[in-house]
Design a protein around this motif. Structure first.
Motif, PDB file in Angstrom:
ATOM      1  N   PHE A 194      12.500   3.273   4.677  1.00  0.00           N
ATOM      2  CA  PHE A 194      11.213   3.271   5.386  1.00  0.00           C
ATOM      3  C   PHE A 194      10.421   2.010   5.050  1.00  0.00           C
ATOM      4  CE2 PHE A 194      11.514   8.157   4.869  1.00  0.00           C
ATOM      5  CZ  PHE A 194      12.399   8.229   5.929  1.00  0.00           C
ATOM      6  N   LYS A 195      10.536   1.571   3.787  1.00  0.00           N
ATOM      7  CA  LYS A 195       9.840   0.342   3.388  1.00  0.00           C
ATOM      8  C   LYS A 195      10.442  -0.860   4.114  1.00  0.00           C
ATOM      9  CE  LYS A 195       9.221   1.159  -1.292  1.00  0.00           C
ATOM     10  NZ  LYS A 195       9.238   0.735  -2.703  1.00  0.00           N
ATOM     11  N   ARG A 196      11.779  -0.930   4.065  1.00  0.00           N
ATOM     12  CA  ARG A 196      12.445  -2.103   4.622  1.00  0.00           C
ATOM     13  C   ARG A 196      12.306  -2.163   6.150  1.00  0.00           C
ATOM     14  NH1 ARG A 196      16.950  -0.676   3.257  1.00  0.00           N
ATOM     15  NH2 ARG A 196      18.193  -0.494   5.143  1.00  0.00           N
TER      16      ARG A 196
ATOM     17  N   MET B 133       0.853  -1.206   0.000  1.00  0.00           N
ATOM     18  CA  MET B 133       0.000   0.000   0.000  1.00  0.00           C
ATOM     19  C   MET B 133       0.885   1.252   0.000  1.00  0.00           C
ATOM     20  SD  MET B 133      -2.736   1.015   2.913  1.00  0.00           S
ATOM     21  CE  MET B 133      -3.756   2.481   2.811  1.00  0.00           C
ATOM     22  N   THR B 134       0.708   2.071  -1.021  1.00  0.00           N
ATOM     23  CA  THR B 134       1.519   3.291  -1.114  1.00  0.00           C
ATOM     24  C   THR B 134       0.727   4.480  -0.573  1.00  0.00           C
ATOM     25  OG1 THR B 134       2.612   2.427  -3.077  1.00  0.00           O
ATOM     26  CG2 THR B 134       2.790   4.796  -2.686  1.00  0.00           C
ATOM     27  N   ILE B 135       1.332   5.186   0.361  1.00  0.00           N
ATOM     28  CA  ILE B 135       0.690   6.364   0.947  1.00  0.00           C
ATOM     29  C   ILE B 135       1.170   7.585   0.175  1.00  0.00           C
ATOM     30  CG2 ILE B 135       0.338   7.702   3.062  1.00  0.00           C
ATOM     31  CD1 ILE B 135      -0.685   4.772   3.207  1.00  0.00           C
TER      32      ILE B 135
ATOM     33  N   VAL C 147       5.886   5.396   1.308  1.00  0.00           N
ATOM     34  CA  VAL C 147       5.366   6.741   1.051  1.00  0.00           C
ATOM     35  C   VAL C 147       5.893   7.254  -0.284  1.00  0.00           C
ATOM     36  CG1 VAL C 147       4.883   7.546   3.407  1.00  0.00           C
ATOM     37  CG2 VAL C 147       7.230   7.646   2.526  1.00  0.00           C
ATOM     38  N   GLU C 148       5.057   8.054  -0.932  1.00  0.00           N
ATOM     39  CA  GLU C 148       5.453   8.582  -2.240  1.00  0.00           C
ATOM     40  C   GLU C 148       4.991  10.028  -2.358  1.00  0.00           C
ATOM     41  OE1 GLU C 148       4.141   6.241  -5.704  1.00  0.00           O
ATOM     42  OE2 GLU C 148       3.755   8.191  -6.653  1.00  0.00           O
ATOM     43  N   LEU C 149       5.907  10.909  -2.726  1.00  0.00           N
ATOM     44  CA  LEU C 149       5.542  12.301  -2.943  1.00  0.00           C
ATOM     45  C   LEU C 149       4.771  12.388  -4.253  1.00  0.00           C
ATOM     46  CD1 LEU C 149       5.879  15.111  -1.703  1.00  0.00           C
ATOM     47  CD2 LEU C 149       7.934  15.403  -3.079  1.00  0.00           C
TER      48      LEU C 149
END
Lengths: 427, 427
Positions: free
Chosen positions: B28-30, B1-3, B36-38
């Motif tokens: 942050f993923k690991r 899930m990408t925020i 998260v994605e800008l």
């Protein structure tokens, strides 16, 4: 929804927790909608429960708590890694959440209990295991996670910091400072865990694991204590513009984790240098936040209970809201632990040696032989025993070379009169 | 899930956030399973977006962000209480979560936006609004909640702390220190918000609201700045064993909340006294934890972005886990704000007065008339202007009486040569 608590251990910290509950139970409901109730209390001493007015909740057998289906959170405050481990493991296996102040347990069996908690979908919280009342684990697990933490340095043992402060302030000897700390209840009858650095080592293992997202255990920490520190060392440090603190240090380097506990000279202007007495502080450096420090009381009923009950309320808040554990084990990386022999730093080394000709020259030869460059050496007499103190300060040197120097000097015939005092210089 | 993140404001702090994302997105993923994605970036200046390599995400209109159904978290970093309020309110109304560094907004419209967030079942987080990178709001809302907090005192404005430090270290005048701070980018062209204490006032309003579970707004804070401080005041303080800091202070008393910002003399041994330059620190006292302090860099791209991104990651963690907001508005109590006139403390007051006979006697009469007992008075000449400086230190006195003294002395004919310097003495 009432969250029921089972307390195992009713000593200083456990008593502090009961006090907080009795004083602020209604505040927690009003402010945060958290309704907690002490349901059961276990210890070896019924009198402690009586003293806190909770005899009706008392049991001698912790199984009465971990097997009680009504209990939501088990608070483990007995310490150690044997019975305490059983309490924590069996509580998690029974589906309880766990709050503990147990640094030895988390620094040795942390991985096991955190993975067990994860498997059971329960929380284990341990803020009180480091720095007493100081919030440090929670900030590392939340506020600071956008950083790559590069260094954690702490004064995390109140007993030794109290002793060093007293030795400086009133010129007490090590033995006098220890005796006073014992009389005032800051040191145990057997002070080994404190003065030899093992308590601090457990704490830096926990902090390094969280800060660097990599497992660091008690065994990984190179540990030296303060037994060989004298007032002469403290005076010399003062003359040089330094203070001596027992520092727990963890650095992230490109090659791995450098983690150790030892007496350290810190420049007087460093924010940690003014942390005195039983106070603790943890100095954290991150790539975005820069330098931060967390300061407070490292021990005692109130501070430790503040941290334990902070964890309890947080877990209770999650249970009340139906929230699953938010932060589990975060040791995703597997960074190597650097051998302490590879360390490169500056050293202060004081040798108490025989007061006779040839000694200074012989020692100079040993330093030169191992390539340890000496920046200064000061000689001070000690009229009592025909002994002189030689205080060396080196340029940056390799730990392995310094050890070779120490070993060779220890082997010189009729030279050393006492164990040398070795203090690494930071900053 | 990408925020997905929408960033409004690409100045110093916004740029710092983009840097952190570019550097640590994979970490942050690991480490935390947070992806998260800008997704969109808004500012008045396309060049800033270009400089950070995010031109493809750029818009001039913040509505493109708050109306974008894909965006989960809106980061508001434009400051102020007009457009910023629109951004925050419309983002919440559109069902976004909000992270902001906006102290003015939270200190004036905090109640409105927090209740709106609650109504919309969304989060609003604002760690960066106080103390730059220092974790302080999060510890107050989590780790320390088992305490009744009795006092929060902080050095929370880096500009004035830098100026006061430079005035002490290099004997700079107020004007020289301000000029230097402006040249180094630590002070705005119009320095009012900093030097007159309003920035610090907004921050202590936020901290007091959380610490005391009661709404405190910017208007509730009695605020005085550092404009009248001279190097003479700093030297006198030094002679007395004190340092002068612009302190933001909030005490819980049995009668209500005492909250104010003003120059303060602190004993040199106080842990806050060694917080120098642009560093900030917040000193918190609780009934269980005792005394704690949180220290770090109070401003700058990295530290502020560390706090903003800490909040972003926490909200993203909750969204990833499907967790509803955990902590909303906690101002459940409605404690009165004490009128500053009721304050009782010790005062240092320096008057620059005409160098002629009768002045000292006239002033002594005024102090006596209003029952303000003087502990010491020191006279120092100032050859330039036929002016002398009279530095009074009082015993504990009531603020109202001291104000009556100040008003009456201001009214004496041909006595005062400048605004008096009034510094309250703490501890």
């Amino acid at each position: 929804m009432t969250i029921k608590l089972g307390l195992v251990g009713t000593g200083t910290v456990g008593g502090g927790c009961i006090d907080i509950l009795q004083k602020h139970k209604e505040d927690f409901k009003r402010h945060y909608g958290i309704d907690v109730e002490l349901a059961r209390v276990c210890s070896r001493d019924p009198k402690q429960a009586e003293a806190h007015g909770v005899s009706d909740l008392f049991t001698l057998d912790y199984h009465d708590i971990v097997n009680d289906p009504d209990i939501d959170i088990v608070i483990e405050l007995i310490g150690g890694t044997t019975v305490a481990r059983d309490v924590v493991v069996s509580a998690l296996e029974a589906g309880k959440n766990v709050v503990t102040a147990n640094k030895a347990l988390m620094a040795t069996h942390g991985e096991e209990v955190m993975h067990l908690a994860e498997k059971m979908n329960r929380e284990i919280a341990f803020e009180a295991s480091v720095g007493g009342g100081i919030p440090i684990i929670d900030p590392l697990k939340h506020s600071l996670i956008s950083n790559e933490i590069t260094s954690v340095m702490g004064i995390v043992n109140g007993t030794t910091n109290y002793m060093l402060t007293r030795m400086v302030d009133d010129n007490l000897s090590y033995d006098e400072a220890l005796k006073e700390a014992q009389e005032r209840g800051f040191a145990e009858a057997d002070p080994t865990a404190d003065v030899d650095g093992f308590d601090a080592a457990a704490k830096i293992a926990i902090l390094a694991s969280i800060a660097f997202n990599s497992r660091v255990t008690l065994d990984d920490v190179h540990t030296e204590g303060i037994r060989n520190i004298t007032t002469l060392d403290l005076d010399t440090a003062d003359d040089m513009g330094y203070v001596i603190k027992l520092l727990a240090i963890a650095h992230r380097t490109p090659d791995g984790i450098d983690v150790r506990v030892h007496p350290t000279m810190l420049p007087k202007a460093h924010q940690l240098a003014t942390v005195n007495g039983v106070f603790n502080a943890i100095y954290v450096t991150g790539d975005a936040v820069g330098e931060t420090m967390f300061f407070g009381e490292g021990a005692g009923a109130g501070p430790a209970a503040s941290a334990v009950m902070g964890d309890v309320l947080e877990v209770a808040r999650h249970l009340t809201l139906g929230v699953s554990p938010i932060v589990g084990c975060t040791c995703t990386d597997n960074l190597p632990i650097l051998p302490v022999e590879d360390l490169q730093t500056k050293y202060y080394i004081r040798f108490a040696v025989a007061d006779r000709s040839g000694v200074l020259a012989a020692m100079a030869g040993v330093f030169a032989k191992h390539g340890v460059s000496v920046r200064s050496v000061v000689q001070r007499g000690n009229s009592e025993h025909e002994t002189v103190n030689l205080s060396y300060v080196t340029h940056t040197a390799k730990e392995a070379s310094v050890r070779a120097v120490l070993a060779e000097i220890a082997g010189l015939e009729d030279v050393l009169r006492a164990e040398p005092s070795v203090i690494r210089v930071e900053g």
